[in-house]
Scaffold this motif. Structure first.
Motif, short mmCIF file in Angstrom:
data_model
loop_
_atom_site.label_atom_id
_atom_site.label_comp_id
_atom_site.label_asym_id
_atom_site.label_seq_id
_atom_site.Cartn_x
_atom_site.Cartn_y
_atom_site.Cartn_z
N ARG A 17 87.28 -27.65 39.07
CA ARG A 17 88.37 -26.34 39.06
C ARG A 17 88.99 -25.98 37.77
O ARG A 17 89.12 -24.77 37.57
CB ARG A 17 89.53 -26.48 40.12
CG ARG A 17 88.98 -26.83 41.36
CD ARG A 17 90.07 -26.46 42.69
NE ARG A 17 91.23 -27.26 42.36
CZ ARG A 17 91.75 -27.97 43.69
NH1 ARG A 17 91.15 -27.65 44.82
NH2 ARG A 17 92.70 -28.78 43.51
N TRP A 48 98.49 -25.82 38.91
CA TRP A 48 99.22 -25.66 40.10
C TRP A 48 98.60 -26.52 41.34
O TRP A 48 99.21 -27.11 42.10
CB TRP A 48 99.48 -24.35 40.48
CG TRP A 48 100.55 -24.11 41.73
CD1 TRP A 48 101.73 -23.76 41.59
CD2 TRP A 48 100.36 -24.02 43.02
NE1 TRP A 48 102.27 -23.64 42.69
CE2 TRP A 48 101.49 -23.80 43.63
CE3 TRP A 48 99.13 -24.14 43.87
CZ2 TRP A 48 101.85 -23.73 44.93
CZ3 TRP A 48 99.28 -24.27 45.21
CH2 TRP A 48 100.68 -23.93 45.72
N ARG A 49 97.21 -25.87 41.64
CA ARG A 49 96.46 -26.52 42.62
C ARG A 49 96.30 -28.33 42.52
O ARG A 49 96.04 -28.72 43.59
CB ARG A 49 95.10 -25.97 43.06
CG ARG A 49 95.30 -24.36 43.33
CD ARG A 49 93.89 -23.96 43.62
NE ARG A 49 93.23 -24.23 44.43
CZ ARG A 49 91.83 -24.36 44.78
NH1 ARG A 49 91.18 -23.29 43.93
NH2 ARG A 49 91.47 -24.69 45.83
N PHE A 54 99.44 -29.63 43.70
CA PHE A 54 99.68 -29.20 45.26
C PHE A 54 98.70 -30.28 45.88
O PHE A 54 99.02 -30.88 47.07
CB PHE A 54 99.17 -27.88 45.32
CG PHE A 54 99.15 -27.44 46.97
CD1 PHE A 54 100.50 -27.50 47.59
CD2 PHE A 54 98.07 -27.33 47.69
CE1 PHE A 54 100.50 -27.16 48.94
CE2 PHE A 54 97.94 -27.01 49.04
CZ PHE A 54 99.00 -26.96 49.68
N TRP A 78 104.55 -24.59 39.66
CA TRP A 78 104.60 -25.59 40.74
C TRP A 78 105.83 -26.18 40.94
O TRP A 78 106.31 -26.42 41.88
CB TRP A 78 103.41 -26.94 40.21
CG TRP A 78 103.68 -28.10 41.05
CD1 TRP A 78 104.45 -29.18 40.75
CD2 TRP A 78 103.45 -28.24 42.50
NE1 TRP A 78 104.49 -30.12 41.58
CE2 TRP A 78 103.92 -29.44 42.92
CE3 TRP A 78 103.12 -27.30 43.56
CZ2 TRP A 78 103.77 -29.95 44.23
CZ3 TRP A 78 102.88 -27.83 44.82
CH2 TRP A 78 103.27 -29.09 45.39
#
Lengths: 306, 249
Positions: free
Chosen positions: A106, B7-8, B11, B107
């Motif tokens: 990602r 951020w992911r 998370f 975040w």
């Protein structure tokens, strides 16, 4: 090499930390598809050189071009096509094997489907097939290293930077990494690695550069370096009376060095030395061809570097 | 928008540890809210026209948001930056330290917002936040989260070790909680102390959230919003400056 664009080109690189110049006027050129090794004792400036090439650290002077992109100006674009295996594993301990690869993909803006499609191949490459749900802290050192290597391949990079890829691994794990790195070279990837294992450099690298105190002090293929810098035969001698014998050895061979309680005799023809040693049962000796390590020690000295 | 990947990443970790995480972020403030709110509230007449527990609920919403944002950006952030070297790994990819800082701040603010929002929901269930205006406390909570996440991340990128955070926690956050109107109206403080509270962000969060939860529009809302925005923006800029220095030296 001149006709094609270099994979990596650095000219007159300089970088200081405070009063200490870590990289002092370094020139490097790596051809596409080449496995290039950067050798040097601790503190030679190898890691800083890699960081400069990646655009993570800005040079005080000099120019870098990585995969045709000027660095650091367009380092981000260059890194899109680069993989990095750092000296110390920094896998994500909160994630499983598969999650580490997914999350890392990602960062390159890859779609989940694209990453998922690569997962099987990467796990196979890392020898971790069937371990995708394993936690990082359950993996051995060798497995972690291979996962770090697989992570560096998630974006299908053209060039891989590896900082001491096998430091701290046992021989089995090291040989497996070497086998994988050769596979990558066969696939046409460019590899730039730092190491202080001469065996690793000799086995893997098409071309080497020896670095010390921020400078390149020699470069070439492993054979060229040995031919250019060292006598082809070595006799290592130790035992009672080795100090006295050194005087005799100096008459028989062009170069005689001492390290601790061992004498290293370098010669194009070791026969006279060997004949002399046969008459001295108190001295133990080993006759062997010169290696890259002899070149390395000759050029960088035998002093400890911590 | 590359910071979204950072951020992911956080998370996904949070989702795996969600129960422990939510419990630790909410148990403390809720115990304090109901313990002090009912205990102390029984001794007190109404405060600023509301029951003490309703008064305190708005304060708790802000202080819990502040603490979650600060802990996440400082302790968890430092662990990712220093201990796990997660930031280093991210920087080999086509992300920069600016992306990492942005991802970390947003975040921590998101996680803080969840603490604030949950406290608001609990308060609503207990009839302490009946007005629909209370919904406006949600974006305010996010802004409070951003302000403290940004300041917390400045501490993180400056920190050499864990002890560094104790100074900020003990010398700044704890006194700030006392003087910012969380437990009692800040207006009853001596003038100079109130003046100190007014240059700190928590006071402005409380001044916005409390009237909204009580069903009134806050006075001087623009001033309070601007102060919080300045803390968030300046914290972000300063964190980036020191992070660049730390990582690309």
């Amino acid at each position: 090499m001149s006709a094609r664009v270099s994979a990596l080109k650095a000219r007159a690189l300089r970088k200081s930390y405070g009063a200490l110049e870590v990289v002092s006027g370094l020139d490097l050129e790596v051809a596409p598809g080449e496995c290039f090794g950067l050798l040097g004792p601790n503190g030679a400036g190898k890691t800083t050189t890699l960081r400069l090439c990646l655009g993570l650290t800005h040079p005080d002077a000099g120019e870098i071009e990585l995969l045709g992109e000027p660095v650091p100006a367009r380092a981000r674009q260059a890194r899109q096509r680069i993989g990095v295996v750092p000296q110390f594993d920094n896998l994500d301990p909160d994630f499983t094997v598969a999650e580490n690869l997914l999350v890392y993909g990602r960062y390159f803006g890859m779609a989940p489907r694209a990453i998922a499609a690569k997962l099987g191949g990467l796990l196979e490459f890392a020898g971790l097939a069937g371990r995708e749900d394993a936690r990082i802290n359950t993996l051995s050192g060798g497995m972690k290293r291979r996962l770090t290597l697989a992570r560096a391949l998630v974006n299908d990079p053209q060039l891989l930077f590896m900082d001491e890829p096998t430091t701290g691994l046992d021989p089995q794990a090291r040989h497996l990494i070497w086998e994988r790195l050769r596979r990558l070279t066969q696939e046409g990837k460019t590899l730039v690695l730092t190491t202080h294992f001469m065996e690793e450099a000799e086995r893997l690298c098409h071309r080497l550069a020896i670095m010390d105190r921020g400078r390149l002090i020699a470069a070439g293929t492993p054979r060229e370096l040995i031919a250019a810098h060292i006598e082809p035969q070595v006799v290592e001698v130790h035992g009672n009376g080795y100090e006295a014998w050194m005087e005799q050895a100096r008459r028989l061979a062009p170069r005689v060095e001492r390290a601790g309680d061992t004498v290293f005799v370098y010669a194009a023809d070791a026969a006279p030395v060997l004949a002399d040693l046969r008459g001295r049962p108190e001295l133990a000796y080993l006759h062997r061809p010169a290696s890259l390590e002899d070149v390395f020690l000759k050029l960088t000295g035998r002093d400890l570097r911590d | 928008m590359r910071w979204v990947a950072v951020w992911r990443r956080n998370f996904l970790v949070w989702r795996k540890l969600v129960i422990a995480s939510v419990l630790s972020n909410l148990a403390d403030p809720l115990i304090l809210l109901f313990g002090l709110g009912y205990g102390l509230g029984a001794l007190l007449p109404s405060v600023e026209g509301m029951s003490y527990i309703a008064f305190f609920a708005a304060g708790t919403l802000c202080s819990a948001t502040m603490f979650t944002a600060s802990f996440e950006s400082m302790f968890s952030g430092f662990s990712r930056m220093h201990g796990q070297k997660t930031w280093d790994a991210i920087l080999y990819a086509p992300l920069t330290i600016d992306d990492v800082v942005a991802g970390e701040i947003v975040w921590a603010a998101s996680k803080a917002w969840l603490s604030g929002a949950t406290i608001l929901a609990v308060a609503a269930v207990f009839g302490l936040a009946a007005s629909p205006l209370g919904v406006l406390a949600l974006p305010v909570a996010f802004l409070v989260g951003l302000a403290f996440a940004a300041v917390g991340l400045v501490m993180t990128v400056l920190a050499k070790n864990w002890d560094f955070f104790s100074f900020y926690m003990t010398l700044i956050m704890t006194p700030m909680t006392m003087i910012s109107g969380v437990f009692f109206p800040a207006e009853q403080l001596p003038r100079p102390v109130l003046a100190v509270a007014q240059v700190l962000p928590l006071y402005h969060g409380v001044e916005l959230v409390r009237p909204l939860v009580a069903g009134r529009l806050p006075t001087d809302a623009v001033v309070h919003l601007v102060v919080l925005l300045v803390y968030a923006g300046a914290g972000y800029a300063i964190a980036i400056m020191f992070a660049r220095r730390r990582f690309s030296a």
